[in-house]
Structure formats: C-alpha cells, structure tokens
Design an enzyme around this catalytic site. Structure first.
Site, PDB file in Angstrom:
ATOM      1  CG  ASP A 154      50.860  31.384  44.017  1.00  0.00           C
ATOM      2  OD1 ASP A 154      51.574  32.023  43.232  1.00  0.00           O
ATOM      3  OD2 ASP A 154      50.275  31.918  44.980  1.00  0.00           O
TER       4      ASP A 154
ATOM      5  CG  ASP B 275      38.770  28.896  43.267  1.00  0.00           C
ATOM      6  OD1 ASP B 275      39.423  29.929  43.017  1.00  0.00           O
ATOM      7  OD2 ASP B 275      38.174  28.714  44.341  1.00  0.00           O
TER       8      ASP B 275
ATOM      9  CG  ASP C 246      37.417  22.983  42.058  1.00  0.00           C
ATOM     10  OD1 ASP C 246      37.857  24.136  42.184  1.00  0.00           O
ATOM     11  OD2 ASP C 246      36.495  22.534  42.754  1.00  0.00           O
TER      12      ASP C 246
ATOM     13  CG  ASP D 279      36.038  34.497  49.290  1.00  0.00           C
ATOM     14  OD1 ASP D 279      36.313  34.774  50.477  1.00  0.00           O
ATOM     15  OD2 ASP D 279      35.753  33.344  48.926  1.00  0.00           O
TER      16      ASP D 279
END
Length: 688
Positions: A266, A325, A327, A419
């Site tokens: 994104d 994600d 990281d 989530d």
C-alpha cells in the site's frame, strides 16, 4: 561522563554536515532503470555491520541509579542543576529550531490538555495557599469559622476553605476514590487469576498437541500431504524491513507448488514501490510463487488491503492463509509447526504464535515494552487459549483457516483493530483458537516514544470502537452465557476500559487531589503495595527484567494518559479515533544474515537464471541504508499533557511533604519525574 562543551559543539556540527549530505543524496531523481549490482560470495570486511553491544540489566540499573543520584545532587545544589545533562537535554528540546516544539495534537486531546492546564493552575494556587498556611502554623492549630481568635481576612478565608473542602469537596472525591479502588481490586484479581493459570500450565506442562508433524525436508513423493497455503505480507512504505520480511517468507520449508506469497503493498512512495517490486521479481526468478499487489486507492488501511487480496479468484484454491506484518521474520519451519494443528480439528479457525523481539535490549523503552508483551503472550494469550479457546488475534504471525474468515464475514474496516474484530466475530460463529507459545516469530519493537505512543493509541482506541459496534451482536449471538459474559465484562470492559480509566483517574487525578483535600483518603496500600504486587505478577514471565520493576510501574502509570485518551476517543468517536498510523520500523534484524543467505543461494545454484540486476537489496544498498539509519535525526517533541501532569504531581509531592506523608510523597515525586522525562521525550531512541 558528560561531554565537554567543545565536544558537543563539534558533534552538533558533524551531525549537521552528515544530515546535509544525506538530504542531498536523497533528492528525487529521474525514473531509473534496473540498477546493476553484484552480490559477492561473502560480505567483505568493509560491509560488515557491527551493532553496538546492548547493555546488561545490571549495567542499566547502575546507570539508572547514577542518574537518580545526579538528579538529587542537582536539587540539593541549584547551581549544579543548570550544568546537569538533564537540564541541557531539556533545554535542547525547547530550543531546537528544526523540530517542532509541540507535537500536533488531535482536537479532542487539545480540549483534554486545556482541562489539565486548568487543573494545574488550581493545584499551584492551592499549593501557594497551603504554604502560606504552613508558615503561619495553621496546619497545627487550624482556625474555625466563628472563632473570636481569627485576626485577618486571610485566616478567615482559610477557615472557610477548611469547611468547604470538608463538607462539600472531600465527600464526592472520596466516593470517586472508592469506586476506582473497587475497579483496581477487581482488575488486580483478574491479573492474579491469569498468573495462577499461567503457573498451572507451567507445572503440568499443558500445551496443544498436533495429530501429526512434518519431518525435516520436503517429501516430494507425497506433496499432496501439504495443504495449499496462502501467505500474505501487508506493508506500507516499509523501506527498512521489506527485504528481510519477503526473504523470510520465501525460504519457508514448504513445497513451492503448495504455497503462494502475496506481497500487498500500500506504499505511496514510488521509490519504495520500485524496491519492493524488484524484490518480488528477484524471488520469482528463483522459482518462488510470489505476487506483487498494489492498490491505487488505500481505503480501509490494512483491513482494506487484506480484504482486497482475499477477493482474488485463485484464493478459493487455498485452505489456509498465514499473515505476517512487514517487520516479522518467521523461521523456515513456521508452516510445518503450525499447519498440523488444523488436521483433525475442523472447528479450529486460528493458530496464533508468540512474538519475540530482536531489539528488546536496545534501550529502556524497549525493555519496558518487552515486559508488557511477554506477559500478554505467555500469560493472557496462553491462558485464554488453553482454558477457553479464545483470545484476540494479534494481526500477524498467525495462520487462519480461510473457511473461518469467510464464515464470519471476512475482513472489515470499521475499526482500527481489524484483527480483534475478525477474532470476535469468528468466536461468535463457534470457531476455536490455539496459541502456540513454543513457536516464536521475531519482530521489532518501537524504539522511540513517539512511535510507541501512536501504536498504543490505536491499540486502545480500536477496542472501544469494536465494543460499541459489536455489543448487540454479542447479546443476540447463539454462544453460551458464559462466553457472552467473558467477552463483554472480561475481554472488553475489564481489560480495555476499566484498566486505563482507573489508572489515569486514580494515579493522575485523585492522588494529587487527596494531597490538597486530606479529608478524602487514598490508602498507602493502594498507592504502593498493591501496584507493586501487580508489577511483580506482570514481570514473572520475564524474570530477567526484574531490575526494571520500578521504572516499569512508573512508566505504566505515565502511559495511562495516552491509553485513557484513546479509550475515550474510541468509545465516543471523538477526534481522529479512526486514524491509522503505521508504526515506524528501523530494520534492526541482521541484514548481513540475509545477504549471506542470498550468497549461499547463488552458490548452491538454486537460481540459475536470476539476473543480477533484479534487486537493490545487495550489500551496497544495505550499507547505504545503515548509514541513513545512523545519520538520520529524529524529531524530538514536547508532550504537553505529560509535562503538565509532571508539574501537577510534583506540586502534590510538595504538599505531601508538608503533611509528612512518606509513601505518598515518594510515589508522587518519582512519578512526577517520570512524567517529566516522558514529557520532554527523554525516553527511548534519542538524538545522537
């Protein structure tokens, strides 16, 4: 040892020169073709990145005690205060021209700040009045209204003040205090129950058991035994971590024909888009089934990104979806350790794994976060997973059964905690969850207070948005009454609403007020002993962090301001409660390890047709990135609410000293200094 003035001037000049060079090198360039780079077999000595060795707990404890001693010396001798490093750091925060003095606050937070300012003015006036009364001896023989011994107007006014605070102000304050104490005790009891469940699990070694397990390596003769898995990596402008995240997923020990990787980008930075696209192209040449997806309209933030990806036609061919994600760096056997739990458990919707942190020893802020998150995973998630098969999905490092996602309505962008939203809806549809404490996925903690504060704001605003939206759904659902009570009272009210409410109200509002309204009493066991016991319970899963128990207690009370603000904002839809800010990452994991892995791939011949111009993630680019990290200067801010509350608490500590209240005085003093350090942005990652 503090630096000399000459060294400081030279260091500032040198940092400015490096920053100017970096800005010149970062000027926008013309659209570039594929860069031609070469990855050497092994990193040369010039490109080996050496990370500073983290300090041990004992070293940090000594440093903390030294700072306290220096601060005490400053107050004992005012001339030393003007030369102290604390004073100089605060002065730089206020006078730095290139960084804003105050962080831009949301409209609702500005109104709250005005209320706190009014509170501060009242506290200062009361302190001056009490000092005057103390000097006149009225604390020992207070005057009373109607007494013939009153000699002047000030004494008469003080007598009326004693009457007003005893009959009109103290009773409602005492009632509010009692309510908060009850909340505090209920929440502490819940924390105790969780810890007892954690101890029970440890004693009896309770953990989920899979019906099968995969052996090392891939059984190419029985590929059908490996389910079809979709792996998604949502990211947005993740320049620092995109390379390691994609590489970690692409080296999963899973048949390539049974796995598809979706990189859901994104990013609105064209350079970052090019870098990620090049990285995807590189792994495609290596034979990995990986796709790059970019949305033109970034609606719904992360949830909109995931929803768009799940709408692809080919998703129907896959049974499970793993989320990471940007990281996160899952180990190569991540899928082999999680997928087997779904076999034979048709009502199992989610397998969540534990987070570990590559930078937990980076600074004091990351160490305090480590205590919090270790308790969250090892205690909250594990206990809830073992005893009730439900917990809040953490948004990453987990595997979903795609059928469960579809059954509960899929991803929704109605809150900033998509989530938790999908987990609650799946629970109401009857799906069960499993938490694997033994499967660990490395990630990165925010190292600056600004990034941590924004993350916590979203994490505490979103649950209140969700509670407001799903309350009636929980009431009308077909789940058992016990599950409804657990969701409404324990999951939402007790842990998401009551905790930030009483923390802020009790320790930031009521405690200072009771110093000026002594008729309303806040017992010492509420101020010191019970919070100390709760802090010990919180630190049990991370015993190596025990030297930080006092900073942890003080810092958690400081964070209650942000958590309270976020909770109220999300519950009543105030301010920017639906604002999503991506947590800033620094890419603290070892990029050198990934380069070495790529070199091994090159030598092993796994990518015979790989063009060497297909990526900018070689050693040279990594070196540039490392230089940029070290020379980049972070903007330091002044956090007004925390700073004002610091002065309120210190004023209350001075009033407490007049009354000779030992426990209250020391708590207010150290809590005030903690607020002062946070308000001046002196915690976490600092400017070199």
């Amino acid at each position: 040892m503090s630096r000399s003035a000459g060294n400081q001037e030279f260091q500032e000049w040198w940092n400015n020169q490096r920053e100017e060079d970096l800005l010149l090198s970062d000027k926008p360039q013309k659209t570039r073709p594929h860069l031609t780079v070469e990855i050497p077999p092994t990193p040369t000595a010039d490109f080996i990145f050496e990370k500073a060795r983290p300090r041990t707990a004992r070293q940090l404890s000594y440093a903390f005690l030294l700072k306290v001693q220096q601060l005490a010396n400053c107050f004992m001798n005012p001339s030393n205060f003007c030369n102290s490093s604390f004073y100089n750091s605060a002065k730089r925060r206020l006078n730095t021209p290139e960084s804003p003095t105050f962080i831009h606050a949301r409209p609702y937070e500005s109104r709250l700040y005005r209320v706190i300012k009014v509170f501060f003015v009242i506290v200062v006036l009361l302190l001056v009045f009490e000092l005057l009364a103390y000097l006149k001896g009225w604390h020992f023989s207070p005057p009373s209204v109607g007494s013939w011994e009153i000699q002047d107007f000030v004494e008469y006014f003080y007598a009326y003040w004693l009457r007003i605070r005893a009959h009109y102000l103290a009773p409602p304050l005492q009632q509010l205090t009692n309510v908060c104490i009850v909340m505090f005790l209920v929440q502490s009891f819940d924390r105790l129950i969780l810890v007892l469940g954690f101890i029970w699990i440890k004693i009896w070694r309770i953990k989920p058991v899979a019906e099968m397990e995969y052996k090392d390596g891939i059984d190419h003769e029985n590929v059908e035994a490996y389910p079809m898995v979709l792996v998604q990596i949502p990211m947005c402008n993740e320049r620092e971590v995109y390379h390691q995240s994609i590489a970690s997923v692409c080296i999963q020990d899973w048949p390539r024909e049974r796995m598809l990787v979706q990189v859901l980008d994104d990013s609105d930075d064209m350079d970052v888009q090019d870098l990620i696209r090049e990285e995807v192209l590189k792994w495609q040449h290596r034979g990995v089934n990986i796709l790059y997806r970019h949305r033109l309209m970034r609606t719904g933030y992360k949830s909109g990104n995931l929803k768009s990806a799940m709408s692809c036609d080919y998703v129907k061919d896959y049974e499970f979806v793993a989320l990471f994600d940007a990281d996160f760096q899952p180990p190569p056997d991540f899928l082999k350790k999680t997928i087997p739990y779904f076999k034979g458990n048709e009502d199992l919707g989610l397998v969540q794994t534990r987070w570990t942190f590559v930078n937990k020893d980076e600074n004091l802020l990351t160490r305090l976060q480590y205590i919090n998150l270790t308790f969250h995973f090892e205690v909250e998630q594990q206990v809830n997973g073992v005893f009730i098969n439900f917990f809040g999905f953490n948004g990453t490092a987990g595997v979903w059964r795609i059928k469960a996602l579809e059954d509960c309505g899929g991803w929704m962008d109605r809150t900033t905690v998509e989530d938790m939203d999908v987990a609650v809806r799946a629970h109401l549809c009857g799906w069960k969850f499993i938490f694997l404490n033994d499967v660990k996925c490395p990630c990165e903690l925010p190292e600056s207070y600004e990034a941590y504060m924004k993350q916590q704001y979203r994490w505490h605003s979103g649950p209140m948005q969700l509670f407001r939206l799903c309350f009636l759904d929980v009431i009308h659902s077909k789940v058992s009454l016990a599950k409804k009570i657990n969701l409404i009272f324990t999951f939402f009210l007790l842990r998401k609403l009551i905790l930030p409410f009483y923390s802020f109200t009790l320790f930031c509002i009521i405690l200072p007020l009771t110093m000026f309204l002594p008729e309303a009493e806040l017992p010492a066991w509420v101020v010191c002993y019970i919070p100390g016991l709760v802090s010990i319970l919180n630190i049990l899963p991370a015993p190596n962090s025990f030297p930080f128990i006092v900073p942890y207690l003080l810092f958690e009370n400081t964070m209650s301001v942000t958590k309270f603000t976020a909770m109220i904002s999300g519950l009543f839809q105030l301010g920017s409660s639906y604002e999503w800010i991506v947590t800033k990452k620094l890419g603290r994991s070892s990029e050198t390890d990934l380069v070495a892995f790529e070199s091994d791939m090159e030598h092993s011949g796994e990518s015979p047709g790989l063009p060497k111009s297909s990526s900018e993630s070689d050693v040279t680019e990594l070196t540039k990135l490392e230089i940029a990290k070290k020379s980049r200067r972070r903007k330091n801010h002044i956090y007004r609410k925390e700073l004002t509350l610091a002065f309120i608490l210190l004023a209350a500590a001075a009033r407490s000293l007049l009354s000779a209240q030992g426990v209250h005085f020391y708590f207010l003093l150290f809590q005030g200094f903690t607020f002062l350090a946070v308000g001046l942005d002196l915690i976490g990652q600092q400017v070199s």
